[in-house]
Enzyme design. Structure first.
Site, PDB file in Angstrom:
ATOM      1  N   GLU A 101      16.556  -1.473  67.786  1.00  0.00           N
ATOM      2  CA  GLU A 101      15.609  -0.931  66.770  1.00  0.00           C
ATOM      3  C   GLU A 101      14.229  -1.787  67.223  1.00  0.00           C
ATOM      4  OE1 GLU A 101      18.671  -1.262  66.479  1.00  0.00           O
ATOM      5  OE2 GLU A 101      19.427  -0.350  64.690  1.00  0.00           O
ATOM      6  N   CYS A 146      20.552  -2.984  67.152  1.00  0.00           N
ATOM      7  CA  CYS A 146      20.944  -2.437  68.164  1.00  0.00           C
ATOM      8  C   CYS A 146      19.912  -2.164  69.356  1.00  0.00           C
ATOM      9  CB  CYS A 146      21.769  -0.984  68.034  1.00  0.00           C
ATOM     10  SG  CYS A 146      23.174  -1.072  67.371  1.00  0.00           S
TER      11      CYS A 146
END
Lengths: 786, 298
Positions: free
Chosen positions: A432, A430
């Site tokens: 990171e 997502c």
């Protein structure tokens, strides 16, 4: 898009995901025959090779880029060595309303007769749960945290440019050199290293065999093909598959196919979290693009067609089906391949190019669930690139998301990466942050921070069940000051995190022991040189993350308590806790008072934002630098995927006026409906969080289409993003859709099959979400410009 | 000017400028259509006009008002025995909303300066609007001056109905005037807005002569002011006014009607409809024919 792409795209879009037992059956055959004969890494390498030798090879009509994870498009493999689905699991997959997978009778039969009898009790999940401590189970079942390692392999991997420079034969040579140098006299780990390296070597063979089998099939199809144009394409495919992945790619086509074979290899050997990502795809492809244009072997249209073919391939690989809590926290077909665009090159110069724009066009035209796509925005990124991204965003798919490349460099340097490696890094999953191609980035699960506060307010008792699930930190009646309460919260937080980390470390060591990723280790820098696996400290960088959720809900709840209990004395803490535990029944005036008369996070109000910073600092201090099996490698990141819904269902009413069971706030976004001063106030509040100390934050903004219309709307978007990034923001993403459209989609789902909305760090089809998640999307504040 | 206004003006005269107070009914962030870039709009309460189609009918009166939304009331009794304003402040459900609060220049500036980075990034700034911002002249000028001290771009969104002397004092501190022209016909102007247009048109001409930058803005309302005669009259007039950088045609939006009914106010026009894109385009072409750069929308 041309006719070929339209056809392939529609086929991919219309194909329903199905379950395939093929991989499970092959693996079970191999293990039944060979278990006990080899050291674990060798066993894993040979198992992977066996699967590549035997699995069904698929080449579809019109395809240019070839290879599927399963025997056919959108057929998902299963990984019984990690999670062995029960017959009941398979039947639920087949029949459930959302995110269903068709399961054939013969697959159920194979599971019943062969897979389950072998793997039951041997799977990672069975092994893990057999020894979970009771104190962990108490907190886990109460919804205090989740655990990523309990059913999928850890990992969160993006690649750097390695595979465009070196083929498998080159890497095999490196492996042989390291093996030849091993010092069996003085290095006590030499044998373990030799086993690991041998496993890696077999893994290289495995993907080459997989490619060769595609070449053979393409050749055979070419012989039978009557259409001369398609015949030539099939011959070209055979030629490409004979060259990559054995060698480094020579042209654009081979570069794309190279990545795809490597991608498929990593998601076939194991079921790693968040699939796999090429990292900076545009930067990797740009040299091949320029060379192709220069020597006349490529034009823009052909390059776009090949990228489109690749895009469709990624869409053909839905996430393997999850079970239990994990299905609730991450309920989606999306497997989170997240392509990075623009950003910085290794030397710090602007990474955007014509290929960036080509990829954005593909994204805009294909409108598929996968892959994810983001634009890494540096101060050096031209506004024209950001505007091109903005034009795609305006179409409302939720793609691309936008990241601050300069902050991402700082985040990585803070945890010890070199400047150059940090620039080559970016985002996977997502939001990171990681050093692409050089890092084992292990996510361990979500932490429900509002639940931790709830434990402090109930002396360790879960008000949802009445059960003592945590330590006693004092009766809230005795909290004379706000600081007394906060101290109890910090004690609960420390206990919860310690309990979680103990189990995280246990699970991490089990993967190193039982499920080394011998192929992934080949393409992540330094694993070969170190003779160590991806899960065992092989990569240049190793990090462990706990994803903290609900910062909006906990901040607003603490703000309400501080203001109404301690500053103004309007209500006692006891009475407020009692009201929340009774879900506000008979207390609507109190609920509305806290909801309407409290400074909330997301409004650029220091009263609330100071509390947010305090909570954020507590999370950082409690988690950052915790010890894993590899040293002080724990860090925080701030995202929730869809876990804010699961956690919401496990959390009683909260002091900010939220009812029991409603979602907690998502990512680092404000609580739903709490941001009341527009998007600039939201990003100002977010800018007060020292985001560089995290591995990523997530900000959702929902805009009505009218706000982004015209040149002014586009300029407003660009300037909002630029300002947020100047303030140190890590990420922002936009849902551009109006409420009426969403309501209509609920009523007429069939007419909105293609409506993509931003859910968390990814987009999903709105009609595939259950009612609860649909309502959650609608409830997010829509920002309206005036 | 009402008695209250005169009182405030008199008090203000004795105060340091930062302590000058005025009545504000809204501060809106992330406005994109009231001047260049990302802006903050400061809405000052009170207006000498009472246009039929007013989008902010609750802004017309100079005095603070409590607005009641019965559908929100939960009958909790928190307002029992309180005066109107205290009741609004204490209402948990926000069924009673206080429209118009007394703020100092410093307080408003604190809110404005929160947005500074957005102004700098986007070339935006502050727009004083209303109501009619020049209806509170001392406060408006003090605010504009404070903005310029902080190097912010300033715009004044005005109906044009004020003493020329008031315009004159704003000139050094105002980068852009958004100047509304509702109708060229004096009779119709009186009918729809309650005041004559002579002083308005005079002010526009004098502003231009004084060297101000001006965006003329016409609320484009079918059935009210979109007939060809009015458009030609306006074109003929505007072509000779100095300083007009552009004319914005602002399409009528039905939100106005909703607002009147929300506050139980009489909506005089009955039913109005937004213009078609075609009508807007034709009107823009007509204006362009007079050599006036014309933009559809804010």
């Amino acid at each position: 898009m041309n006719e070929r792409i339209e056809k392939l795209r529609n086929e991919s879009f219309d194909t329903h995901p199905s379950f395939s037992a093929e991989r499970a059956v092959l693996e079970t055959e191999f293990y039944r025959e060979n278990d006990g004969k080899y050291a674990t890494p060798v066993m894993r390498g040979l198992n992977f090779k066996y699967i590549c030798e035997k699995k069904t090879i698929y080449i579809g009509p019109d395809e240019l880029i070839v290879g599927e994870r399963g025997p056919r498009p959108k057929a998902v493999s299963s990984f019984p060595e990690l999670t062995c689905h029960s017959i009941q699991d398979l039947e639920i997959l087949n029949s459930r309303q959302t995110q269903s997978y068709s399961v054939a009778e013969e697959d159920i039969k194979a599971y019943k007769e062969m897979v389950i009898p072998y793997w039951k009790g041997r799977s990672m999940r069975d092994k893990a749960f057999a020894r979970m401590p009771q104190k962990w189970l108490d907190l886990y079942e109460a919804g205090t945290f989740t655990e990523f390692g309990e059913q999928r392999a850890f990992g969160h991997t993006a690649l750097d440019g390695l595979i465009y420079e070196k083929g498998m034969l080159d890497l095999k040579r490196e492996i042989a050199e390291v093996r030849a140098r091993l010092d069996f006299e003085h290095d006590p780990e030499a044998t373990a290293k030799d086993d690991e390296l041998l496993g890696m070597d077999y893994s290289c063979d495995a993907v080459m065999i997989f490619a060769e089998r595609h070449a053979e099939l393409a050749e055979k199809m070419a012989k039978e093909e009557r259409d001369p144009a398609r015949k030539a394409e099939l011959e070209k495919i055979a030629d490409v598959c004979r060259w990559v992945p054995a060698h480094a790619p020579r042209d654009f086509w081979e570069a794309v196919q190279m990545y795809w074979f490597v991608h498929l290899g990593t998601i076939t050997e194991l079921n790693g979290w968040d699939a796999m990502s090429p990292g900076h795809l545009d930067q990797h492809l740009a040299p091949f693009y320029e060379r192709g244009l220069a020597d006349g072997t490529l034009d823009r249209e052909k390059a776009k067609e090949l990228v489109s073919c690749f895009w469709i391939k990624v869409n053909n690989t839905p996430a393997p089906p999850k079970v239990g809590v994990t299905a609730a926290e991450s309920g989606t077909y999306n497997d989170f391949t997240n392509i990075n665009l623009a950003g910085l090159k290794r030397d710090g110069s602007d990474g955007s190019s014509e290929v960036t724009l080509i990829v954005l066009e593909v994204l805009d035209e294909l409108r598929l669930l996968q892959p994810q796509c983001n634009v890494q925005v540096s101060a050096r990124t031209p506004d024209s690139v950001l505007r091109a991204a903005g034009r795609v965003i305006r179409h409302g798919m939720g793609y691309p998301s936008l990241f601050n490349a300069d902050v991402i460099v700082q985040e990585q340097m803070r945890v010890g990466k070199t400047l150059e490696d940090a620039r080559e890094g970016g985002t996977s999953g997502c939001i990171e942050t990681g050093a692409a191609g050089k890092e084992a980035y292990l996510l361990h699960g979500y932490l429900n921070t509002p639940k931790v506060l709830e434990l402090a307010l109930n002396n360790g008792v879960d008000p949802m069940t009445g059960k003592q699930v945590s330590i006693q930190t004092g009766d809230p009646k005795n909290f004379k000051t706000f600081d007394d309460l906060y101290e109890a919260f910090e004690k609960q937080l420390d206990y919860v995190v310690t309990t979680k980390v103990e189990v995280d470390n246990y699970l991490r060591s089990r993967y190193a022991e039982f499920f080394p990723a011998t192929f992934l280790s080949v393409v992540i820098r330094d694993c070969i040189q170190n003779g160590k696996d991806y899960y065992n400290g092989g990569p240049r960088y190793n990090s462990d993350y706990i994803q903290c959720t609900g910062i909006g809900t906990i901040t607003d709840s603490l703000s309400a308590i501080k203001k109404h209990v301690y500053d103004e004395g309007k209500v006692s803490l006891d009475a407020l806790v009692d009201a929340t535990n009774k879900n506000w029944e008979g207390n609507e005036a109190l609920r509305l008072t806290v909801w309407n008369k409290t400074p909330f996070y997301g409004n650029d109000d220091d009263y609330a934002d100071d509390i947010m910073q305090r909570v954020y600092t507590s999370l950082f201090d409690t988690i950052d630098g915790r010890q894993s099996i590899l040293g002080p490698t724990y860090h925080i990141n701030m995202l929730s995927t869809t876990c804010h819904n699961y956690f919401g269902q496990k959390t009683a009413a909260t002091a900010n006026g939220r009812f029991k069971g409603m979602p907690i706030s998502d990512g680092t976004s404000p609580s739903h409906g709490a941001d009341r001063n527009g998007p600039t106030a939201v990003v100002k509040s977010m800018g007060k969080m020292d985001q560089v100390k995290s591995g990523g934050t997530l900000l959702n903004q929902r805009f009505l289409p009218s706000v982004l219309a015209g040149d002014e709307g586009l300029a407003g978007l660009v300037n909002l993003v630029r300002t947020y990034f100047k303030l140190g923001g890590h990420h922002i993403q936009f849902n551009v859709v109006d409420e009426a459209t969403l309501r209509d989609a609920q009523k007429n789902p069939e007419q909105y099959k293609g409506l993509l909305v931003r859910v968390a760090g990814y987009s999903d089809y709105f009609v595939d979400l259950d009612d609860y998640h649909q309502e959650e999307i609608i409830a997010r504040t829509a920002q309206e410009a005036i | 000017m009402t008695d209250t206004d005169r009182k405030i003006e008199a008090t203000n005269a004795r105060r340091p400028q930062a302590e000058t107070t005025g009545r504000v009914f809204d501060i809106k962030r992330y406005t994109l259509h009231d001047g260049p870039g990302i802006r903050v709009s400061i809405h000052l309460k009170g207006c000498p006009l009472s246009c039929w189609w007013c989008h902010n009918p609750e802004s017309q009166r100079y005095e603070p008002q409590v607005l009641f939304r019965p559908e929100r009331c939960i009958s909790c009794g928190a307002c029992k025995g309180l005066d109107e304003i205290a009741a609004a402040e204490g209402c948990p459900a926000e069924a009673r909303e206080l429209c118009g609060v007394e703020m100092t220049v410093n307080e408003v500036m604190r809110a404005i300066m929160k947005e500074r980075m957005f102004f700098e990034q986007s070339g935006g700034g502050v727009t004083l609007t209303g109501g009619e911002p020049l209806g509170q002249p001392a406060f408006a000028v003090a605010l504009l001056e404070a903005c310029k001290k902080n190097e912010l771009h300033t715009a004044v969104d005005t109906c044009g109905f004020a003493d020329w002397g008031v315009f004159e004092v704003t000139l050094p501190y105002t980068d852009l005037y958004l100047f509304d022209i509702k109708h060229m016909d004096p009779e119709k102007h009186r009918l729809y807005t309650g005041v004559d247009n002579e002083i308005i048109l005079q002010n526009l001409v004098r502003l231009g002569e004084a060297g101000a930058a001006i965006f003329a803005r016409m609320p484009f309302i079918p059935g009210i002011n979109t007939d060809e005669k009015n458009l030609h009259d306006m074109g003929r007039f505007l072509k000779d006014v100095r300083g007009i950088a552009q004319l914005n045609l602002l399409p009528y939006h039905s939100a106005a009607e909703d607002k009147h009914s929300r506050w139980n106010m009489d909506y005089k026009p009955g039913k109005l409809y937004p213009p078609t894109e075609n009508a807007l385009r034709k009107a823009a072409e007509l204006m362009e024919g007079y050599g006036i750069k014309t933009v559809i929308g804010g």
